[in-house]
Write a protein that holds these residues in place. Sequence first.
Motif, PDB file in Angstrom:
ATOM      1  N   GLU A 182       0.847  -1.197   0.000  1.00 27.10           N
ATOM      2  CA  GLU A 182       0.000   0.000   0.000  1.00 27.10           C
ATOM      3  C   GLU A 182       0.878   1.241   0.000  1.00 27.10           C
ATOM      4  O   GLU A 182       1.800   1.361   0.816  1.00 27.10           O
ATOM      5  N   ILE A 183       0.575   2.154  -0.908  1.00 24.38           N
ATOM      6  CA  ILE A 183       1.216   3.467  -0.925  1.00 24.38           C
ATOM      7  C   ILE A 183       0.129   4.490  -0.675  1.00 24.38           C
ATOM      8  O   ILE A 183      -0.918   4.479  -1.339  1.00 24.38           O
ATOM      9  N   GLN A 184       0.357   5.396   0.277  1.00 25.19           N
ATOM     10  CA  GLN A 184      -0.709   6.284   0.726  1.00 25.19           C
ATOM     11  C   GLN A 184      -0.122   7.621   1.163  1.00 25.19           C
ATOM     12  O   GLN A 184       1.092   7.772   1.319  1.00 25.19           O
ATOM     13  N   GLN A 185      -1.002   8.581   1.351  1.00 20.35           N
ATOM     14  CA  GLN A 185      -0.596   9.806   2.030  1.00 20.35           C
ATOM     15  C   GLN A 185      -0.162   9.460   3.448  1.00 20.35           C
ATOM     16  O   GLN A 185      -0.591   8.450   4.034  1.00 20.35           O
ATOM     17  N   ASN A 186       0.661  10.301   4.019  1.00 18.37           N
ATOM     18  CA  ASN A 186       1.214  10.060   5.352  1.00 18.37           C
ATOM     19  C   ASN A 186       0.171  10.385   6.417  1.00 18.37           C
ATOM     20  O   ASN A 186       0.188  11.445   7.033  1.00 18.37           O
ATOM     21  N   SER A 187      -0.749   9.444   6.593  1.00 20.65           N
ATOM     22  CA  SER A 187      -1.878   9.629   7.503  1.00 20.65           C
ATOM     23  C   SER A 187      -2.206   8.303   8.178  1.00 20.65           C
ATOM     24  O   SER A 187      -2.009   7.240   7.593  1.00 20.65           O
ATOM     25  N   ASP A 188      -2.717   8.392   9.403  1.00 21.93           N
ATOM     26  CA  ASP A 188      -3.158   7.190  10.112  1.00 21.93           C
ATOM     27  C   ASP A 188      -4.605   7.351  10.572  1.00 21.93           C
ATOM     28  O   ASP A 188      -5.010   6.811  11.599  1.00 21.93           O
ATOM     29  N   THR A 189      -5.388   8.099   9.804  1.00 22.68           N
ATOM     30  CA  THR A 189      -6.775   8.381  10.160  1.00 22.68           C
ATOM     31  C   THR A 189      -7.719   7.462   9.400  1.00 22.68           C
ATOM     32  O   THR A 189      -7.736   7.453   8.167  1.00 22.68           O
ATOM     33  N   THR A 190      -8.481   6.676  10.149  1.00 21.86           N
ATOM     34  CA  THR A 190      -9.432   5.724   9.569  1.00 21.86           C
ATOM     35  C   THR A 190     -10.768   5.832  10.279  1.00 21.86           C
ATOM     36  O   THR A 190     -10.822   5.881  11.508  1.00 21.86           O
ATOM     37  N   TYR A 191     -11.846   5.871   9.514  1.00 20.22           N
ATOM     38  CA  TYR A 191     -13.199   5.857  10.067  1.00 20.22           C
ATOM     39  C   TYR A 191     -13.836   4.508   9.740  1.00 20.22           C
ATOM     40  O   TYR A 191     -14.147   4.213   8.586  1.00 20.22           O
ATOM     41  N   ARG A 192     -14.029   3.691  10.787  1.00 15.62           N
ATOM     42  CA  ARG A 192     -14.626   2.369  10.591  1.00 15.62           C
ATOM     43  C   ARG A 192     -16.137   2.469  10.514  1.00 15.62           C
ATOM     44  O   ARG A 192     -16.778   3.142  11.318  1.00 15.62           O
ATOM     45  N   VAL A 193     -16.684   1.715   9.544  1.00 13.60           N
ATOM     46  CA  VAL A 193     -18.128   1.668   9.352  1.00 13.60           C
ATOM     47  C   VAL A 193     -18.693   0.325   9.812  1.00 13.60           C
ATOM     48  O   VAL A 193     -19.801   0.262  10.350  1.00 13.60           O
ATOM     49  N   TYR A 194     -17.928  -0.738   9.631  1.00 12.58           N
ATOM     50  CA  TYR A 194     -18.385  -2.083   9.987  1.00 12.58           C
ATOM     51  C   TYR A 194     -17.166  -2.938  10.309  1.00 12.58           C
ATOM     52  O   TYR A 194     -16.166  -2.893   9.593  1.00 12.58           O
ATOM     53  N   ASP A 195     -17.253  -3.710  11.402  1.00 15.91           N
ATOM     54  CA  ASP A 195     -16.109  -4.524  11.823  1.00 15.91           C
ATOM     55  C   ASP A 195     -16.525  -5.961  12.136  1.00 15.91           C
ATOM     56  O   ASP A 195     -15.904  -6.626  12.956  1.00 15.91           O
ATOM     57  N   TYR A 196     -17.593  -6.437  11.509  1.00 17.91           N
ATOM     58  CA  TYR A 196     -18.007  -7.840  11.588  1.00 17.91           C
ATOM     59  C   TYR A 196     -18.336  -8.279  13.021  1.00 17.91           C
ATOM     60  O   TYR A 196     -18.276  -9.470  13.327  1.00 17.91           O
ATOM     61  N   GLU A 197     -18.667  -7.318  13.869  1.00 17.99           N
ATOM     62  CA  GLU A 197     -19.020  -7.614  15.274  1.00 17.99           C
ATOM     63  C   GLU A 197     -17.887  -8.322  16.017  1.00 17.99           C
ATOM     64  O   GLU A 197     -18.106  -9.042  16.993  1.00 17.99           O
ATOM     65  N   ARG A 198     -16.650  -8.108  15.583  1.00 18.51           N
ATOM     66  CA  ARG A 198     -15.503  -8.775  16.213  1.00 18.51           C
ATOM     67  C   ARG A 198     -15.157  -8.148  17.550  1.00 18.51           C
ATOM     68  O   ARG A 198     -15.388  -6.962  17.781  1.00 18.51           O
ATOM     69  N   CYS A 199     -14.531  -8.966  18.389  1.00 23.75           N
ATOM     70  CA  CYS A 199     -13.998  -8.492  19.660  1.00 23.75           C
ATOM     71  C   CYS A 199     -12.489  -8.703  19.675  1.00 23.75           C
ATOM     72  O   CYS A 199     -11.975  -9.662  19.074  1.00 23.75           O
ATOM     73  N   ASN A 200     -11.776  -7.832  20.386  1.00 25.45           N
ATOM     74  CA  ASN A 200     -10.332  -8.008  20.541  1.00 25.45           C
ATOM     75  C   ASN A 200     -10.043  -9.035  21.629  1.00 25.45           C
ATOM     76  O   ASN A 200     -10.959  -9.683  22.165  1.00 25.45           O
TER      77      ASN A 200
END
Length: 316
Positions: A182-200
């Motif tokens: 992955e090549i991207q802008q130098n950013s670590d900002t992510t907005y999650r919309v769905y995470d499969y109801e997973r738990c850590n």
Amino acid sequence: MKHPLFLEPIFKERIWGGTALRDRFGYSIPSEKTGECWAVSAHANGSSTIQNGRLAGKTLDQVWKECPEFFGFPQRSVFPLLVKVLDANMDLSVQVHPDDDYAIVHENGDLGKTECWYIIDCKEGAELILGHHAGTKEEFKQLIESGDWNGLLRRINIKPGDFFYVPSGTLHALCEGTLVLEIQQNSDTTYRVYDYERCNDHGQKRDLHIEKAMEVVNIPHTDSEPIPSVKEIKDAVITSYVQSDYFSVYKWNVSGKPVFPSHQTYLLGSVVEGSGIIENNGVQYECKKGSHFILPAHFGEFSIEGTCELIIAHPS
């Protein structure tokens, strides 16, 4: 004399990670759930360390600030790009990233995040999520609230060697069994919309960011599919994938000893297959699968001898 900077990656454990970064590239990873290799990074959340030469031991962030001549005296306050290798051993969250204008206001002046993916490898039948089927913001919200993810998400079948451009505002997710550069802008900002109801590991679900996602997502979805162009030179095939407002990305397939002209900007290089020897002014530098490096601005004419596949990028 300027010389290439070879970089020591930083590794990030992720709920969806695995062992492909070790198995494929021989990296020493921190756990069996290692999801990200930050290969070329000057981000505050993890800056790569220089491995070679007089700058060995310094971080890329330090070198960016202290040695502007290496980069052609850039005017930007922060290093503009971030290169990662991602092991999607499980599905990543469905997410979206803001553009620069939104991030500056809502994320403490950070950059937005436009990115692109080169599929290094994937399992047979692998897919990814790129875009959605909602025609209006109201329909987008209704599909989320009803949990109709099959109705909302646009899925694409993928294979090794595919390339995807993912502008900010694009709903997206890598899916299980995918290894990606992955090549991207130098950013670590992510907005999650769905995470499969997973738990850590602590039994907690990760945060979602539906409100911010609704503000930045492109509705309706529009495709951004750059058309690659291919050029052959002696002993190499160069594929140009994208020239965007943020970065340009190429694949160099080297077989022999091609010679490359001097370049005004600095280049970011990642060896995804094979190995080679970079030579400039009679000095040689070994690069092998899993190596990541920066060639300085005005490096001069150079050659790469060997059989290897590199992904090359530079800022726009």
